[in-house]
Design a protein around this motif. Sequence first.
Motif, PDB file in Angstrom:
ATOM      1  N   SER A   8       0.823  -1.200   0.000  1.00 20.26           N
ATOM      2  CA  SER A   8       0.000   0.000   0.000  1.00 20.26           C
ATOM      3  C   SER A   8       0.865   1.261   0.000  1.00 20.26           C
ATOM      4  O   SER A   8       0.548   2.258  -0.661  1.00 20.26           O
ATOM      5  CB  SER A   8      -0.911   0.021   1.230  1.00 20.26           C
ATOM      6  OG  SER A   8      -1.845  -1.042   1.184  1.00 20.26           O
ATOM      7  N   HIS A  11       2.879   1.401  -3.605  1.00 20.09           N
ATOM      8  CA  HIS A  11       2.064   1.639  -4.804  1.00 20.09           C
ATOM      9  C   HIS A  11       1.023   2.740  -4.627  1.00 20.09           C
ATOM     10  O   HIS A  11       0.394   3.160  -5.598  1.00 20.09           O
ATOM     11  CB  HIS A  11       1.372   0.338  -5.214  1.00 20.09           C
ATOM     12  CG  HIS A  11       2.322  -0.780  -5.514  1.00 20.09           C
ATOM     13  ND1 HIS A  11       3.228  -0.738  -6.556  1.00 20.09           N
ATOM     14  CD2 HIS A  11       2.521  -1.974  -4.884  1.00 20.09           C
ATOM     15  CE1 HIS A  11       3.938  -1.857  -6.570  1.00 20.09           C
ATOM     16  NE2 HIS A  11       3.531  -2.613  -5.558  1.00 20.09           N
ATOM     17  N   GLY A  12       0.832   3.214  -3.377  1.00 23.11           N
ATOM     18  CA  GLY A  12      -0.155   4.263  -3.145  1.00 23.11           C
ATOM     19  C   GLY A  12       0.456   5.648  -3.249  1.00 23.11           C
ATOM     20  O   GLY A  12       1.658   5.823  -3.487  1.00 23.11           O
ATOM     21  N   LYS A  13      -0.372   6.664  -3.077  1.00 24.31           N
ATOM     22  CA  LYS A  13       0.073   8.047  -3.098  1.00 24.31           C
ATOM     23  C   LYS A  13       0.558   8.457  -1.709  1.00 24.31           C
ATOM     24  O   LYS A  13      -0.003   8.048  -0.699  1.00 24.31           O
ATOM     25  CB  LYS A  13      -1.071   8.953  -3.540  1.00 24.31           C
ATOM     26  CG  LYS A  13      -1.543   8.699  -4.972  1.00 24.31           C
ATOM     27  CD  LYS A  13      -2.669   9.650  -5.347  1.00 24.31           C
ATOM     28  CE  LYS A  13      -3.122   9.403  -6.784  1.00 24.31           C
ATOM     29  NZ  LYS A  13      -4.227  10.327  -7.178  1.00 24.31           N
ATOM     30  N   GLY A  14       1.599   9.276  -1.673  1.00 20.70           N
ATOM     31  CA  GLY A  14       2.201   9.671  -0.417  1.00 20.70           C
ATOM     32  C   GLY A  14       1.281  10.452   0.485  1.00 20.70           C
ATOM     33  O   GLY A  14       1.431  10.421   1.716  1.00 20.70           O
ATOM     34  N   ASP A  15       0.304  11.184  -0.099  1.00 16.48           N
ATOM     35  CA  ASP A  15      -0.607  11.974   0.725  1.00 16.48           C
ATOM     36  C   ASP A  15      -1.888  11.224   1.068  1.00 16.48           C
ATOM     37  O   ASP A  15      -2.802  11.774   1.682  1.00 16.48           O
ATOM     38  CB  ASP A  15      -0.951  13.282   0.015  1.00 16.48           C
ATOM     39  CG  ASP A  15      -1.635  13.063  -1.333  1.00 16.48           C
ATOM     40  OD1 ASP A  15      -1.691  11.903  -1.791  1.00 16.48           O
ATOM     41  OD2 ASP A  15      -2.095  14.062  -1.917  1.00 16.48           O
ATOM     42  N   GLN A  16      -1.966   9.953   0.689  1.00 18.27           N
ATOM     43  CA  GLN A  16      -3.123   9.127   1.007  1.00 18.27           C
ATOM     44  C   GLN A  16      -3.121   8.778   2.497  1.00 18.27           C
ATOM     45  O   GLN A  16      -2.082   8.449   3.078  1.00 18.27           O
ATOM     46  CB  GLN A  16      -3.098   7.843   0.188  1.00 18.27           C
ATOM     47  CG  GLN A  16      -4.206   6.853   0.508  1.00 18.27           C
ATOM     48  CD  GLN A  16      -4.024   5.524  -0.222  1.00 18.27           C
ATOM     49  OE1 GLN A  16      -2.991   5.292  -0.856  1.00 18.27           O
ATOM     50  NE2 GLN A  16      -5.014   4.667  -0.132  1.00 18.27           N
ATOM     51  N   ASP A  78      -0.239  15.608   9.119  1.00 21.39           N
ATOM     52  CA  ASP A  78       0.161  14.286   8.622  1.00 21.39           C
ATOM     53  C   ASP A  78      -0.579  13.155   9.330  1.00 21.39           C
ATOM     54  O   ASP A  78      -0.605  12.023   8.843  1.00 21.39           O
ATOM     55  CB  ASP A  78       1.667  14.086   8.791  1.00 21.39           C
ATOM     56  CG  ASP A  78       2.472  14.879   7.784  1.00 21.39           C
ATOM     57  OD1 ASP A  78       1.997  15.027   6.638  1.00 21.39           O
ATOM     58  OD2 ASP A  78       3.564  15.353   8.135  1.00 21.39           O
ATOM     59  N   ARG A  96      -0.815   9.934   6.885  1.00 25.05           N
ATOM     60  CA  ARG A  96      -0.443   9.936   5.469  1.00 25.05           C
ATOM     61  C   ARG A  96       0.570   8.827   5.196  1.00 25.05           C
ATOM     62  O   ARG A  96       1.420   8.508   6.042  1.00 25.05           O
ATOM     63  CB  ARG A  96       0.145  11.284   5.074  1.00 25.05           C
ATOM     64  CG  ARG A  96      -0.832  12.447   5.141  1.00 25.05           C
ATOM     65  CD  ARG A  96      -0.191  13.709   4.571  1.00 25.05           C
ATOM     66  NE  ARG A  96      -0.999  14.889   4.843  1.00 25.05           N
ATOM     67  CZ  ARG A  96      -2.003  15.298   4.084  1.00 25.05           C
ATOM     68  NH1 ARG A  96      -2.335  14.593   2.997  1.00 25.05           N
ATOM     69  NH2 ARG A  96      -2.686  16.387   4.388  1.00 25.05           N
ATOM     70  N   ALA A  98       3.205   8.727   3.329  1.00 28.97           N
ATOM     71  CA  ALA A  98       4.600   9.153   3.392  1.00 28.97           C
ATOM     72  C   ALA A  98       5.086   9.230   4.837  1.00 28.97           C
ATOM     73  O   ALA A  98       6.221   8.833   5.150  1.00 28.97           O
ATOM     74  CB  ALA A  98       4.764  10.514   2.711  1.00 28.97           C
ATOM     75  N   SER A 101       5.520   5.623   6.164  1.00 32.24           N
ATOM     76  CA  SER A 101       6.733   5.007   5.620  1.00 32.24           C
ATOM     77  C   SER A 101       7.967   5.469   6.384  1.00 32.24           C
ATOM     78  O   SER A 101       8.839   4.669   6.731  1.00 32.24           O
ATOM     79  CB  SER A 101       6.861   5.346   4.137  1.00 32.24           C
ATOM     80  OG  SER A 101       8.001   4.722   3.586  1.00 32.24           O
TER      81      SER A 101
END
Length: 376
Positions: A8, A11-16, A78, A96, A98, A101
């Motif tokens: 996730s 492959h997902g967007k950092g702001d998701q 965040d 988020r 990002a 992570s």
Amino acid sequence: MTERLYNSLVHGKGDQFLEVIVYLKEDLDIQALDNSLRLAAAGEKRRHSEMIGAMLASAEKTQAPLLEILENAKKSGDVLSYRAFWINNCVAFTGRAAFISALSARDEIERMTHDRVYSRSDPVEHSTEIFSLLDPDSLRALSYPIQTLGLDLIWDLGLTGKGILVCAIGSGIDGRHPLLWPKWRGNNGGTAAESWFDPVDGTTFPFDDEPNTPTHGTGVMGIMVAGERSLGVAYEAQWIGAKIFDNQNLTDEGRSTTKDSWMISAFQWAADPDGNPETTVDVPDVINNSWGTVGEYNEDICRQVVWRLLDRVEATGAVVVFSAGNEGPEPWTIGSPASRADSPLNAFAVGAVDSGDWIAPFSSRGPSACDSASIK
């Protein structure tokens, strides 16, 4: 980090925004403390006080740096929200991708997962007739479990549940049912907050919004405590309860759902309903779980994060009981967490029998898939 969460994040967007749970490395040896209390023949109050006190101290110490980071991240946008749990030394938050992570590289983190969602396995269909009867003699005549379990003999010995507090975690309980209302601890000296817990809908009084009538959760509590020497096995016991299933936002198959954070919060509440480790009048003797799940549990049927939760709750003094499930009659059909098989005396799993005292065909069977040996 679990593979699914890793995918996730990659492959997902950092702001998701994602809902995750962070489990911290443990600095408390629960087993050693449990053994020490056993050797000291510690009573209920001492065990409850020392065990929960140690868990609270450990969580406060190990979670402090992470909570500071999450609070700052909340201010920056965040992180939307977070909640810390002492029972399993973990923190659930929505953040988020990002940020998640970057956080995963911290040394104090043992494991990070999605706040995983599960759907409830189907309960066995049941009749509405018995719960519409309020006359004890009629209930006794229709209740084959009274004869099968030999309850009249047990009750004659004075084993009626008097002085016992039971807790049910599940899909909900109708607190206004005439056979249950008088025995809710909220009507017997306990506050509403220490007698009912609902992390799903935030209700403050026992309710049951399943589409079936009578609903499964209400029926389960009835089997435990309802009536006057008529239906409930422990008819003189009092009860408290927690709701962990969302019965309104169903899956495509029409199933209710729950998630890790709801389960963790419910078991933490049940371990110490009034939030005071020095009191035990609010603490249930037994925590019943007549439910099972399908879906993401199957990723790891022997998940250590769930087992650690159950072991810690039992270490505080309560007995944890699960239904074995309704996926029988084949072997290895018992699911998690009912398959917990660390010893013959922890996390009991209970199957079903029919009116002839034979194992019901639908009842799930052992051995546990976790070690292919233990019978639960």
